[in-house]
Design a protein around this motif. Structure first.
Motif, PDB file in Angstrom:
ATOM      1  N   MET A   6       0.852  -1.178   0.000  1.00  7.32           N
ATOM      2  CA  MET A   6       0.000   0.000   0.000  1.00  7.32           C
ATOM      3  C   MET A   6       0.893   1.235   0.000  1.00  7.32           C
ATOM      4  SD  MET A   6      -2.889   1.134   2.749  1.00  7.32           S
ATOM      5  CE  MET A   6      -4.217   0.068   2.350  1.00  7.32           C
ATOM      6  N   ASP A   7       0.713   2.051  -0.976  1.00  7.56           N
ATOM      7  CA  ASP A   7       1.568   3.231  -1.056  1.00  7.56           C
ATOM      8  C   ASP A   7       0.991   4.378  -0.209  1.00  7.56           C
ATOM      9  OD1 ASP A   7      -0.582   4.078  -2.543  1.00  7.56           O
ATOM     10  OD2 ASP A   7       0.581   4.619  -4.315  1.00  7.56           O
ATOM     11  N   GLU A   8       1.713   5.475  -0.150  1.00 13.42           N
ATOM     12  CA  GLU A   8       1.336   6.635   0.670  1.00 13.42           C
ATOM     13  C   GLU A   8      -0.016   7.201   0.269  1.00 13.42           C
ATOM     14  OE1 GLU A   8       2.409   8.301   3.597  1.00 13.42           O
ATOM     15  OE2 GLU A   8       3.635   6.496   3.474  1.00 13.42           O
ATOM     16  N   LEU A   9      -0.288   7.240  -1.000  1.00 18.85           N
ATOM     17  CA  LEU A   9      -1.550   7.789  -1.490  1.00 18.85           C
ATOM     18  C   LEU A   9      -2.732   6.952  -1.012  1.00 18.85           C
ATOM     19  CD1 LEU A   9      -2.738  10.069  -3.160  1.00 18.85           C
ATOM     20  CD2 LEU A   9      -2.438   8.663  -5.191  1.00 18.85           C
ATOM     21  N   ASP A  10      -2.588   5.637  -1.043  1.00 18.74           N
ATOM     22  CA  ASP A  10      -3.653   4.751  -0.561  1.00 18.74           C
ATOM     23  C   ASP A  10      -3.864   4.914   0.947  1.00 18.74           C
ATOM     24  OD1 ASP A  10      -4.218   3.712  -3.069  1.00 18.74           O
ATOM     25  OD2 ASP A  10      -2.859   1.999  -2.828  1.00 18.74           O
ATOM     26  N   LYS A  11      -2.770   5.058   1.685  1.00 16.37           N
ATOM     27  CA  LYS A  11      -2.875   5.275   3.138  1.00 16.37           C
ATOM     28  C   LYS A  11      -3.622   6.580   3.437  1.00 16.37           C
ATOM     29  CE  LYS A  11       1.320   2.821   4.481  1.00 16.37           C
ATOM     30  NZ  LYS A  11       2.651   2.978   5.063  1.00 16.37           N
ATOM     31  N   THR A  12      -3.290   7.607   2.688  1.00 15.58           N
ATOM     32  CA  THR A  12      -3.946   8.905   2.882  1.00 15.58           C
ATOM     33  C   THR A  12      -5.429   8.800   2.551  1.00 15.58           C
ATOM     34  OG1 THR A  12      -1.897  10.066   2.340  1.00 15.58           O
ATOM     35  CG2 THR A  12      -3.922  11.341   2.201  1.00 15.58           C
ATOM     36  N   ARG A  13      -5.738   8.135   1.436  1.00 17.09           N
ATOM     37  CA  ARG A  13      -7.136   7.947   1.021  1.00 17.09           C
ATOM     38  C   ARG A  13      -7.902   7.178   2.108  1.00 17.09           C
ATOM     39  NH1 ARG A  13      -6.522   6.226  -3.941  1.00 17.09           N
ATOM     40  NH2 ARG A  13      -7.063   8.206  -4.851  1.00 17.09           N
TER      41      ARG A  13
END
Length: 139
Positions: A1-8
């Motif tokens: 899971m990349d940073e963008l997915d974590k933020t989402r």
């Protein structure tokens, strides 16, 4: 899971949490509004019941009995001493005069008497109220 997915994921969870809190608050607000309506209805019913009661004997008695030969200044001093020890507005004095004497007193007649009493050192005007002062206070 990349940073963008974590933020989402974080933002979606936060949105769901806030939506749930909003729903709870709206429910509480609805309950409070219903309680307020109930209080207003009860208050209205009590006021109607009070209005239907005959006047009390105490309400029929004059609050201050002015002397038959008394002046407006005498009335003001008596009213402030006996009815309004913490002071009264000119309107309150006028209303009491009408209530106790059955006669109307015009503001134009009362105001000069209040000013005279103030100039004589019998009254002070503070925060819109006229207050009777004792001779000891005047010294």
């Amino acid at each position: 899971m990349d940073e963008l997915d974590k933020t989402r994921k974080f933002l979606l969870e936060e949105r769901d949490r806030l939506a749930s809190k909003l729903e709870d608050a709206e429910c509480e607000l609805k309950q409070a509004e219903e309680a307020v309506r109930g209080f207003k209805d009860s208050l209205s019913a009590l006021n109607k019941a009070i209005d239907q009661l005959p006047p009390s004997i105490e309400a029929e008695k004059p609050a201050v009995l002015p002397r038959q030969d008394g002046t407006i200044k005498d009335f003001v001093k008596t009213a402030l001493a006996e009815q309004f020890p913490n002071g009264a507005t000119a309107r309150q004095i006028l209303e009491l005069y009408t209530e106790t004497t059955g006669r109307e007193l015009l503001r134009e007649s009362l105001s000069p008497q209040l000013s005279r009493l103030k100039n004589e050192g019998s009254l002070i005007s503070e925060k819109g109220k006229w207050i009777l002062i004792s001779k000891e206070d005047a010294k």
